[in-house]
Design a protein around this motif. Structure first.
Motif, mmCIF file in Angstrom:
data_model
loop_
_atom_site.group_PDB
_atom_site.id
_atom_site.type_symbol
_atom_site.label_atom_id
_atom_site.label_comp_id
_atom_site.label_asym_id
_atom_site.label_seq_id
_atom_site.Cartn_x
_atom_site.Cartn_y
_atom_site.Cartn_z
ATOM 1 N N GLY B 146 1.054 -1.445 -0.118
ATOM 2 C CA GLY B 146 0.603 0.100 -0.522
ATOM 3 C C GLY B 146 0.738 0.722 -0.042
ATOM 4 O O GLY B 146 0.648 2.689 -0.172
ATOM 5 N N TYR B 152 3.632 -2.306 -5.503
ATOM 6 C CA TYR B 152 2.571 -2.508 -5.346
ATOM 7 C C TYR B 152 2.633 -3.742 -6.821
ATOM 8 O O TYR B 152 1.671 -4.287 -7.463
ATOM 9 N N ASN B 156 1.165 -7.216 -7.361
ATOM 10 C CA ASN B 156 -0.458 -7.414 -7.536
ATOM 11 C C ASN B 156 -1.057 -8.466 -8.644
ATOM 12 O O ASN B 156 -1.707 -8.992 -8.622
ATOM 13 N N ASN B 211 -7.132 -5.590 0.798
ATOM 14 C CA ASN B 211 -7.407 -5.019 1.624
ATOM 15 C C ASN B 211 -6.839 -3.528 3.051
ATOM 16 O O ASN B 211 -7.177 -2.694 2.730
ATOM 17 N N VAL B 214 -5.511 -1.574 -0.109
ATOM 18 C CA VAL B 214 -6.036 -0.377 -0.348
ATOM 19 C C VAL B 214 -6.230 0.484 1.062
ATOM 20 O O VAL B 214 -6.141 1.885 0.495
ATOM 21 N N ASN B 218 -5.074 4.734 0.436
ATOM 22 C CA ASN B 218 -5.840 6.408 0.439
ATOM 23 C C ASN B 218 -6.276 6.468 1.422
ATOM 24 O O ASN B 218 -6.949 7.344 1.738
#
Ligand SMILES: Nc1ncnc2c1ncn2[C@@H]1O[C@H](COP(=O)(O)OP(=O)(O)OP(=O)(O)O)[C@@H](O)[C@H]1O
Ligand SMILES: [Mg+2]
Lengths: 286, 330
Positions: B146, B152, B156, B211, B214, B218
């Motif tokens: 993150g 990432y 990913n 999660n 993310v 953010n």
């Protein structure tokens, strides 16, 4: 006078899908130690960008910022920022929010007890001692903004950068905080750059008001020196001829130039589109 | 008149809901689920009567209740047998020592068949071990990817590839690897435990990783600016800014992971014949007595109920560590 903080030829290009976007163009500004400077200008003209460049959060593409002769190219605690939307950490109390900043700045020079006293002193400055154990969601907007100011002041910054610190507040709270800010500035003598949309606020607080022209490629339009004696009292000043003259000057400057220039810029834009020539600059409005 | 009643309300906000109405809403909160349950039991009962299987009628609520009583009785009987066995052994050893103080006495463990409750215990220990180990890996990994766009982008595709893999596909590989790698004479953990646990781990990593990542990616720009201006070091940045921001999404991930872990475990135990509730179901199915379906139904209900309790536990934990006590969590 000798320059303390110097912006010289500051220009910035933001990358966009349609190529670089020149937001600021050749901003020149010399600020003296202890001076209170207001930035005023139309929304979106680039005031926050100027402040962020001084804070080190953005990098100027051309030109640069010198603080005491040293170039600024990264954020630092000697340039504290009061953010437009307070930006307190919601999971920390008012005290802990200030503590986070104080620990960063004074972890080597102050003892635990000294830090505690210093945090409380700064909350006292903004009259927040009574609510220092409350979290941001438990206090009002004005109180949050005051904690944000306390956090910045507690860092004993050389330069205090404030992005519309009172923008979202009601008139009464705003007046109260302006008075506190004048007191603090008188006592501590910080160098301050404050962004505002409020002409009265700018005239009441500033030593100089820097007017910015409209973007894109915004720059310094005109600088107005406010030579009113301090301490200033808002009620007395409202009846003061010189104060009203200065205030009138700013308003006239903004609205007359604005109206003239808007016609001018619209006409010019149409011409630019036709000839594909580079666009001219236009003054900003409040 | 108006102001009077307003100030009264302010003094006693409970009055906002008049007494009888409050009672009514309480009754609704209890009555509606009870009504739902009764209707379900009735439909189950009538439907069960109509389904004939090779093992007799499909068990209705009454049979299932009877079987759960049986399972409890079998459990206490087994415990009694174990207790008796240990007592007899102790007595025998004492006699032998009395006759000859130099005699070598041996203490043998009781080797009875695990009861339904033993299997519940095994499954719970396995699922929690797998889940906790997965979280220990997933949370730091999620934070890392993150925070760092480069990592990432590198990782990913792998996550997207492994996320949809069914536990049943992992199981044979895990089994072979465990028996090849885990060779000791005095095993601390049984191989079956490790097989189930690693299968659970591999399947329940992903929701937490994704999660958490993310949530971390953010974090509000304003708070990141605060962190920059204060020049927070990496550790303070993560603990003071990133983790508290990412906490709600992290818990969403953890709850998804735990749910998946529990479902995967039952499947893995059935397929691999590893001890646990899954094996209990499989054994009953193979056993094929007239009671089997009822006993399987008991297991089904218990599996559901434990899954529910696990989720509630996570919710309580989230309430415990969450800074925002007013957040609505469900
Ligand atoms: N990161 C960015 N990328 C691209 N364009 C940007 C970026 N940041 C700002 N801009 C552009 O630069 C210009 C100036 O923005 P800025 O936020 O400095 O305005 P402002 O004067 O602070 O406005 P306001 O008074 O509404 O806060 C705007 O046109 C904006 O769209
Ligand atoms: Mg702005």
């Amino acid at each position: 006078m000798n320059t303390y903080l110097q912006l010289s030829e500051v220009s910035i290009d933001f990358p966009t899908p349609k190529g670089p976007f020149r937001a600021l163009d050749k901003i020149n500004l010399d600020i003296v130690k202890g001076e209170f400077v207001s930035l005023i200008g139309h929304s979106g003209c680039g005031k926050s960008t100027v402040l962020n460049i001084v804070a080190g959060l953005h990098q100027a593409t051309y030109g640069g910022v010198l603080l005491e002769g040293r170039e600024v190219n990264s954020p630092g605690a000697e340039r504290a920022v009061v953010f437009q939307n307070h930006s307190l950490l919601p999971w920390l109390t008012a005290y802990e929010n200030v503590e986070l900043a104080v620990k960063q700045v004074f972890k080597r020079t102050k003892s635990k007890a000294e830090m505690r006293a210093w945090i409380e002193h700064n909350l006292e400055l903004v009259h927040m001692t009574h609510a220092m154990d409350k979290r941001p969601d438990e206090i009002s907007g004005g109180m949050k903004q005051r904690v944000g100011i306390a956090r910045a002041l507690a860092m004993e910054p050389k330069v205090l950068l404030m992005d519309e610190p009172f923008g979202a507040l009601d008139a009464l709270t705003r007046a109260h905080l302006q008075d506190s800010l004048m007191e603090i500035h008188r006592d501590l003598g910080n160098t301050v750059i404050m962004i505002t949309h409020d002409v009265d606020e700018a005239v009441l607080l500033s030593d100089r008001i820097v007017m910015m022209t409209n973007g894109p490629a915004a720059t310094v339009g005109e600088i107005l020196a406010i030579d009113l004696p301090r301490p200033r009292q808002r009620v007395e000043l409202s009846d003061d001829a010189h104060y009203n003259h200065l205030r009138h000057e700013v308003l006239a400057f903004l609205y007359e130039r604005q109206r003239k220039v808007e016609d001018f810029s619209a006409a010019k834009k149409a011409r630019d589109r036709a000839t594909d020539a580079p666009s001219g600059r236009s003054a900003c409005a409040v | 008149m108006n102001t009077l009643s307003l100030s009264q309300l302010r003094r006693n906000p409970a009055r906002l809901i008049p007494g009888p109405a409050r009672l009514q809403s309480l009754a609704m909160a209890l009555m509606l689920p009870a009504a739902g349950l009764l209707i379900f039991l009735f439909i189950w009962h009538s439907a069960a009567n109509m389904i004939d299987t090779s093992l007799g009628k499909f068990p209705g609520p009454a049979q299932v209740w009877e079987q759960s009583v049986n399972l409890a009785a079998e459990h206490s009987a087994e415990r009694q047998r174990a207790h008796d066995f240990h007592e007899r052994q102790a007595l025998r050893n004492a006699e032998r020592l009395a006759a000859d103080p130099a005699a070598m006495v041996e203490i043998r463990p009781y080797t009875g068949k695990p009861t339904f409750f033993d299997q519940i215990g095994t499954s719970l220990v396995t699922v929690l071990s797998g889940f906790i180990l997965a979280s220990i890996i997933a949370i730091p990994l999620g934070i890392l990817i993150g925070l760092n766009q480069t990592i990432y982008i590198a990782i990913n595709p792998l996550i997207q590839l492994f996320k949809p893999v069914s536990p049943l596909a992992w199981l044979p590989l895990v089994t072979m690897v465990v028996s090849a790698v885990y060779v000791t004479n005095d095993p601390l953990f049984s191989k079956s435990f490790l097989n189930s646990m690693f299968t659970v781990l591999l399947c329940c990593l992903w929701p937490t990783v994704i999660n958490t990542a993310v949530g971390v990616a953010n974090v509000s720009k304003d708070l990141l600016n605060v962190s920059h201006v204060l020049q927070l070091n990496a550790l303070t940045h993560v603990f003071k800014i990133v983790l508290p921001s990412a906490l709600p999404l992290m818990f969403t991930g953890l709850r998804l992971s735990l749910g998946i872990a529990w479902m995967v475990l039952i499947a893995a135990e059935m397929l691999a014949q590893n001890p646990g509730l899954g094996k209990f179901v499989w054994d009953e199915f193979q056993n094929g007595s007239s009671n089997s379906l009822g006993r399987i139904m008991v297991a089904v209900l218990v599996i559901g109920f434990i899954g529910f309790l696990l989720d509630r536990t996570m919710l309580l934990l989230q309430r415990r560590v969450s800074w925002d006590k007013n957040a609505i969590l469900r």
